[in-house]
Motif scaffolding. Sequence first.
Motif, short mmCIF file in Angstrom:
data_model
loop_
_atom_site.label_atom_id
_atom_site.label_comp_id
_atom_site.label_asym_id
_atom_site.label_seq_id
_atom_site.Cartn_x
_atom_site.Cartn_y
_atom_site.Cartn_z
N GLU A 45 0.83 -1.21 0.00
CA GLU A 45 0.00 0.00 0.00
C GLU A 45 0.86 1.26 0.00
O GLU A 45 0.55 2.23 -0.70
N ALA A 46 1.95 1.25 0.76
CA ALA A 46 2.85 2.40 0.79
C ALA A 46 3.50 2.62 -0.58
O ALA A 46 3.65 3.76 -1.03
N GLU A 49 0.92 4.10 -2.98
CA GLU A 49 0.71 5.52 -2.66
C GLU A 49 1.88 6.37 -3.15
O GLU A 49 1.69 7.45 -3.71
N ASP A 52 1.54 6.71 -6.91
CA ASP A 52 0.44 7.61 -7.25
C ASP A 52 0.81 9.07 -7.00
O ASP A 52 0.53 9.95 -7.82
N ASN A 53 1.46 9.35 -5.88
CA ASN A 53 1.82 10.73 -5.53
C ASN A 53 2.98 11.26 -6.36
O ASN A 53 3.11 12.47 -6.54
#
Length: 106
Positions: A45-46, A49, A52-53
């Motif tokens: 998940e990290a 993220e 995506d960022n």
Amino acid sequence: MAKKPKVTAPAKKEVLICSFCGKHKTQVRNLLTGPGVSICNECIEAAVELIDNAGWEVARTPTDKALFIADQERLVARKTAMLGLWRQQLSILAAGAPPRSENAMH
């Protein structure tokens, strides 16, 4: 004579921990393991993220349909170019000028 029972070595206990954060499999929801490496759901998940960022785009392989369409577009462009050359040659021949040979040595 009675047979002696075979003594086997104790089985190795594999300790499953995340290769990235070091959490044990009981501390996380899921742990994906591969040959010599493991990753937990929290690290996945990290990573998602972070991607995506950062604005990264995941590379996607072209589908068969996309490749077919690209090939068709190249064929149409090639045919259009050939028709243009043929029309140019025909107009030169219609004007009475001898055709120009690209391979002829002058």
